[in-house]
Design a protein around this motif. Structure first.
Motif, PDB file in Angstrom:
ATOM      1  N   ASN A  22      -7.539  -2.510   2.110  1.00 47.11           N
ATOM      2  CA  ASN A  22      -6.862  -1.904   0.976  1.00 47.11           C
ATOM      3  C   ASN A  22      -5.631  -1.128   1.421  1.00 47.11           C
ATOM      4  O   ASN A  22      -5.747  -0.153   2.147  1.00 47.11           O
ATOM      5  CB  ASN A  22      -7.804  -0.947   0.235  1.00 47.11           C
ATOM      6  N   THR A  44      -2.040   2.116  -3.061  1.00 51.24           N
ATOM      7  CA  THR A  44      -2.128   1.718  -4.473  1.00 51.24           C
ATOM      8  C   THR A  44      -0.737   1.686  -5.084  1.00 51.24           C
ATOM      9  O   THR A  44      -0.004   2.666  -5.013  1.00 51.24           O
ATOM     10  CB  THR A  44      -2.997   2.706  -5.267  1.00 51.24           C
ATOM     11  N   SER A  46      -1.788   1.502 -11.009  1.00 49.81           N
ATOM     12  CA  SER A  46      -3.082   2.072 -11.325  1.00 49.81           C
ATOM     13  C   SER A  46      -3.274   2.053 -12.839  1.00 49.81           C
ATOM     14  O   SER A  46      -2.523   2.680 -13.571  1.00 49.81           O
ATOM     15  CB  SER A  46      -3.125   3.495 -10.766  1.00 49.81           C
ATOM     16  N   GLU A  96      -7.180  -0.775  -9.795  1.00 50.48           N
ATOM     17  CA  GLU A  96      -6.076  -0.404  -8.917  1.00 50.48           C
ATOM     18  C   GLU A  96      -5.537  -1.682  -8.300  1.00 50.48           C
ATOM     19  O   GLU A  96      -6.305  -2.587  -7.954  1.00 50.48           O
ATOM     20  CB  GLU A  96      -6.574   0.487  -7.776  1.00 50.48           C
ATOM     21  N   TYR A 148      -3.304  -3.079  -5.113  1.00 54.87           N
ATOM     22  CA  TYR A 148      -2.822  -2.592  -3.827  1.00 54.87           C
ATOM     23  C   TYR A 148      -1.569  -3.338  -3.393  1.00 54.87           C
ATOM     24  O   TYR A 148      -1.357  -4.492  -3.774  1.00 54.87           O
ATOM     25  CB  TYR A 148      -3.922  -2.717  -2.764  1.00 54.87           C
TER      26      TYR A 148
END
Lengths: 345, 240
Positions: B3, B6, B9, B29, B31
């Motif tokens: 991950n 972000t 979101s 979210e 990434y």
């Protein structure tokens, strides 16, 4: 652009053909009687306003049926400042432009969020309102009786004993609006306006603030239309609300660009020059008694042209023109030797 | 996949049209450099979710943040300028403009200069291996060309996040193959959410897959897990 570069451009057909057309346009009135000059002047002013309309309506696809409001505002501003305060018309043009921009912001804020047909209807309403307002406030506007402008020849009044000068000023106006159109056509602003015409939502998603772009184009187009009104009144010298805010004239501003080619640079000029003088020429040739027949023929020609050239004359004939122009020689002997290398660039 | 940071979101995003809940409390979210598949039966609310994220419809509830910037309440053009744009399910070419001009309109998001915009347009068209004349009218393109143009226009705005709405629909097998190669190329530079009905393609491409059903989130996991999820098999794959 350097002088030698301009000279080289002029030697090519794509340079000297337009130059030739402009030269003919400049010399033409000298060979005509004043009644033919009259037709020419009114046509060129009409072409200037049609080109101004196109800058908004043709590029964005928003059919403003109310552009005569800005034309009339220009004409009334010039008239009232001249007759009431003695301000020379040439100085009133800018005031008319500013008032037209203000009016366009008001009208635009209220109507530009509407979809196509509804926008057209709403702008149509603005013409009726303008006509009634100027008729109602008689003590300021002269009301329905109208105002006759005092004829005082001079450069600052834009009034001339010899009509040729009115004509040259009108041509200057038209060339100016064309130059602005050409400038915008090649820039981000012009690209965005055309994109709005094709698909407004898709254009938003590409980062264009379409609401702001539309209002800017509307205001610019209004200001340029207003100049046409000022020039028209310094030539015709009589104004009343139904003349200044003539709904038919408002339709012509839309019709001629449509016939010539929407969103093209030369379309409105071609459309105006081919169609607008028809009635005047008929009554010039056959006399005023044939007016009803003339109007019918005019209407018929309109229908035929729209049927034959649904996409506009310019778009249809553009390629023919280019092929034709390609067959013309480049002027000047040295040019032939340079040409191949230039084409590679 | 590891991950990353972000980028996007989405939290509690909901849209009601009258009594119908088109998008129901969606949260996820996204990434950096991820490619997320978005699948679900017709009417599951996938495109509406895109409409909410891109500012075409105001959500009834919920928030969307792009690198911490709130997107809800912003206009589509502002969202594009912040670095998020989309393609449309039915291609929306600027019909009367040339291919190059179409893409240049997108590129004007990055520059005010026409020459530069047209140069960027050329590069983007090369990048997506656009195989039709750049000077042809957009309306004359076949469907594959229009689909690619749609992606090129969006890419030309210089997005950080790109939402692709069924770009493979209507293409033949060879065209799909070619398009998938293009998307492979893109993912080095952009983060992608991709609505797709072509499950083989999406399972092969995506890092994670979000499954929607009747507006709600049914599953969000890597492709293998999603394919084995009984709820997904039951509600989506089983019902097709």
């Amino acid at each position: 652009m350097s002088l030698t570069e301009s000279a080289r451009k002029l030697r090519r057909p794509s340079g000297y053909v337009p130059a030739l057309v402009v030269t003919i346009a400049i010399l033409l009135p000298l060979a005509l009687t004043s009644s033919w000059q009259n037709i020419l002047i009114l046509t060129v002013i009409m072409a200037g306003v049609a080109t101004s309309w196109n800058l908004f309506g043709g590029y964005t696809g928003y059919f403003s049926l109310g552009h005569v409001v800005f034309f009339g505002l220009g004409a009334y501003t010039t008239t009232l400042l001249y007759t009431t305060y003695g301000i020379p018309p040439v100085a009133t043009i800018v005031v008319g432009m500013l008032l037209s921009v203000l009016a366009s912001l008001l009208i635009g804020k209220a109507t530009l969020s509407l979809d196509g047909h509804y926008f057209a209807l709403a702008t149509l309403g603005s013409v009726i309102i303008a006509q009634e307002l100027f008729a109602y406030f008689e003590e300021y506007t002269g009301g329905p009786a109208g105002i006759q402008l005092a004829f005082e020849p001079g450069v600052t009044t834009l009034m001339f004993r010899n009509r040729v000068f009115n004509y040259y000023i009108a041509v200057g106006y038209l060339l100016g609006v064309l130059a602005i159109t050409l400038y915008i056509d090649n820039r981000k602003f012009g690209y965005y306006l055309k994109a709005i015409r094709e698909d407004e939502d898709a254009t938003k998603m590409l980062g264009a603030d379409t609401d702001q772009l539309k209002i800017r184009a509307f205001a610019l187009s209004a200001a340029l239309s207003s100049i046409g009104g000022s020039l028209w009144i310094t030539y015709t010298l009589f104004i009343d609300p139904s003349l200044a805010f003539d709904l038919f004239r408002s339709l012509y501003f839309v019709l001629y660009p449509l016939i010539g080619g929407l969103g093209t640079i030369m379309g409105p000029v071609v459309g105006t020059v081919l169609i607008d003088p028809i009635r005047a020429i008929f009554s010039q040739v056959f006399g005023g008694s044939v007016a009803p027949i003339t109007n019918m023929i005019y209407g018929l020609i309109l229908m035929v042209v729209v049927l034959v050239f649904p996409e506009g004359i310019v778009k249809r004939l553009r390629n023919t023109y280019r092929q034709w122009i390609d067959r013309l020689p480049t002027l000047g002997a040295d040019e032939g030797a340079n040409r191949p290398s230039e084409e590679q660039q | 996949m590891t991950n990353g940071k972000t980028v996007l979101s989405v939290d509690g995003l909901t849209k009601r049209f009258g009594g119908l809940v088109a998008v129901d409390d969606i949260s996820f979210e996204l990434y950096e450099n991820e490619l997320m598949g978005l699948i679900g039966p017709n009417g599951a609310g996938k495109t509406t979710l895109f409409d909410l994220i891109t500012g075409f419809h105001p959500p009834t509830a919920g928030t969307v943040q792009l690198n911490g910037e709130q997107l809800v309440g912003r206009q589509p053009h502002e969202i594009c300028r912040l670095g998020l744009t989309r393609t449309f399910q039915i291609p929306r070419p600027l019909a009367d403009l040339t291919v190059r001009e179409n893409v240049a309109v997108g590129a004007f998001n990055q520059t005010d200069d026409r020459t530069e915009a047209e140069a960027i347009a050329g590069e983007i068209l090369d990048l997506v291996s656009f195989d039709f004349e750049y000077e042809s009218q957009a309306e004359d393109l076949p469907i594959a060309g229009k689909k690619k143009l749609e992606v090129a226009k969006a890419l030309a705005t210089g997005p950080e996040v790109l939402l692709l709405d069924e770009v493979l629909a209507g293409l033949n097998t060879a065209e799909v193959e070619e398009f998938l190669d293009v998307i492979e190329e893109l993912r080095a530079d952009v983060t992608v959410i991709m609505i797709e009905h072509n499950l083989d393609a999406i399972m092969a491409l995506a890092d994670r897959v979000l499954v929607m059903e009747q507006g709600g989130k049914l599953a969000l996991d890597d492709p293998e897990a999603v394919q084995q999820d009984p709820a997904v098999i039951e509600a989506y794959i089983g019902s097709e």
